[in-house]
Design a protein around this motif. Structure first.
Motif, PDB file in Angstrom:
ATOM      1  N   CYS A  25       0.826  -1.216   0.000  1.00 29.98           N
ATOM      2  CA  CYS A  25       0.000   0.000   0.000  1.00 29.98           C
ATOM      3  C   CYS A  25       0.858   1.262   0.000  1.00 29.98           C
ATOM      4  O   CYS A  25       0.325   2.371  -0.116  1.00 29.98           O
ATOM      5  CB  CYS A  25      -0.916   0.015   1.220  1.00 29.98           C
ATOM      6  SG  CYS A  25      -2.129  -1.324   1.233  1.00 29.98           S
ATOM      7  N   ALA A  61      -3.597  -4.052   5.385  1.00 29.84           N
ATOM      8  CA  ALA A  61      -3.893  -3.261   4.188  1.00 29.84           C
ATOM      9  C   ALA A  61      -4.546  -1.928   4.566  1.00 29.84           C
ATOM     10  O   ALA A  61      -4.194  -0.872   4.020  1.00 29.84           O
ATOM     11  CB  ALA A  61      -4.795  -4.051   3.243  1.00 29.84           C
ATOM     12  N   ASP A  65      -2.964   1.732   3.914  1.00 30.65           N
ATOM     13  CA  ASP A  65      -3.677   2.791   3.204  1.00 30.65           C
ATOM     14  C   ASP A  65      -3.762   4.057   4.048  1.00 30.65           C
ATOM     15  O   ASP A  65      -3.613   5.173   3.526  1.00 30.65           O
ATOM     16  CB  ASP A  65      -5.086   2.320   2.836  1.00 30.65           C
ATOM     17  CG  ASP A  65      -5.080   1.261   1.748  1.00 30.65           C
ATOM     18  OD1 ASP A  65      -4.092   1.189   0.994  1.00 30.65           O
ATOM     19  OD2 ASP A  65      -6.066   0.509   1.646  1.00 30.65           O
ATOM     20  N   THR A 112      -9.083   0.112  -4.464  1.00 32.67           N
ATOM     21  CA  THR A 112      -8.536  -0.891  -3.541  1.00 32.67           C
ATOM     22  C   THR A 112      -8.640  -2.302  -4.084  1.00 32.67           C
ATOM     23  O   THR A 112      -7.874  -3.183  -3.665  1.00 32.67           O
ATOM     24  CB  THR A 112      -9.252  -0.841  -2.182  1.00 32.67           C
ATOM     25  OG1 THR A 112     -10.652  -1.083  -2.382  1.00 32.67           O
ATOM     26  CG2 THR A 112      -9.055   0.496  -1.498  1.00 32.67           C
ATOM     27  N   PRO A 120      -2.294   2.587  -4.124  1.00 33.44           N
ATOM     28  CA  PRO A 120      -1.342   3.381  -3.331  1.00 33.44           C
ATOM     29  C   PRO A 120      -1.272   4.842  -3.775  1.00 33.44           C
ATOM     30  O   PRO A 120      -1.118   5.741  -2.942  1.00 33.44           O
ATOM     31  CB  PRO A 120      -0.006   2.659  -3.579  1.00 33.44           C
ATOM     32  CG  PRO A 120      -0.387   1.260  -3.921  1.00 33.44           C
ATOM     33  CD  PRO A 120      -1.662   1.387  -4.703  1.00 33.44           C
ATOM     34  N   GLU A 144     -11.113  -2.752   0.689  1.00 34.65           N
ATOM     35  CA  GLU A 144     -10.093  -3.723   1.102  1.00 34.65           C
ATOM     36  C   GLU A 144     -10.722  -5.036   1.544  1.00 34.65           C
ATOM     37  O   GLU A 144     -10.124  -6.112   1.387  1.00 34.65           O
ATOM     38  CB  GLU A 144      -9.231  -3.149   2.232  1.00 34.65           C
ATOM     39  CG  GLU A 144      -8.290  -2.022   1.827  1.00 34.65           C
ATOM     40  CD  GLU A 144      -7.183  -2.469   0.886  1.00 34.65           C
ATOM     41  OE1 GLU A 144      -7.217  -3.615   0.403  1.00 34.65           O
ATOM     42  OE2 GLU A 144      -6.288  -1.650   0.622  1.00 34.65           O
TER      43      GLU A 144
END
Length: 202
Positions: A25, A61, A65, A112, A120, A144
């Motif tokens: 990420c 994740a 993020d 995502t 990212p 996610e």
């Protein structure tokens, strides 16, 4: 390469999956999707707990993020210097910026999982654009959940075909990302041309 990745998951378990999910990420080129597939495969064999694989990848994740979002908020205009004047990095940053500007939270959500390679960059641009953290978090967390659950479940269901499955899914993800970048470049060129031909519209 795949044998090495399998060995990493076999040796370090959910920790390896979590670390890769977090770093991917932040623009670190790690094949996290494959590691999640492998984690699902090991869970199917009884070597890992499926719930732990999903939970570790998901939390990592989301945290990754959030970190990217905060970096974007602090870096601001320096993202342009990082991307450079032209090239693939500039193209994908411009596309991520358009995604945030035009679609807001919906763009974060789809970046995502559907357009994961953009993710990212969208995190960074969302932070730089001043998007509400709550809005970003809700849209990001929902996306996610789809990304992590999908790959872990595919690994669990198709444990004996992970290599082939990884190739198919990575090709599909690459095609979607390339299409997104191409659309972004086209939109940028169209706007520039329009400014030249219709200066009053700029």
């Amino acid at each position: 390469m795949t044998d090495t990745l399998f060995s990493i998951v076999a040796q370090y378990g959910v920790a390896a999956i979590a670390i890769s999910a977090f770093l991917s990420c932040l623009l670190v080129p790690i094949p996290t999707a494959f590691l999640m597939l492998a984690g699902g495969g090991f869970a199917a064999a009884g070597d890992l707990n499926f719930g732990a694989v999903v939970a570790a990848a998901y939390l990592a994740a989301v945290l990754g993020d959030q970190t990217g979002f905060q970096i974007g908020r602090m870096a601001g205009p320096r993202l342009d210097a990082f991307a450079g004047e032209s090239g693939p990095r500039r193209a994908i940053l411009d596309r991520a910026r358009d995604t945030v500007d035009q679609h807001g939270g919906k763009g974060v959500f789809f970046s995502t999982w559907l357009f994961a390679p953009l993710g990212p960059w969208v995190n960074l641009t969302a932070g730089a654009a001043g998007m509400s953290r709550w809005r970003f978090t809700l849209c990001d967390a929902a996306g996610e959940a789809i990304w992590v659950t999908f790959y872990a479940t595919m690994g669990y269901l198709f444990a004996s075909q992970i290599d082939a499955l990884s190739t198919v899914l990575s090709n599909a993800a690459g095609a979607l990302a390339s299409a997104a970048v191409a659309v972004g470049i086209g939109a940028i060129l169209w706007r520039r041309r329009r400014r030249k031909t219709h200066p009053g519209d700029a």
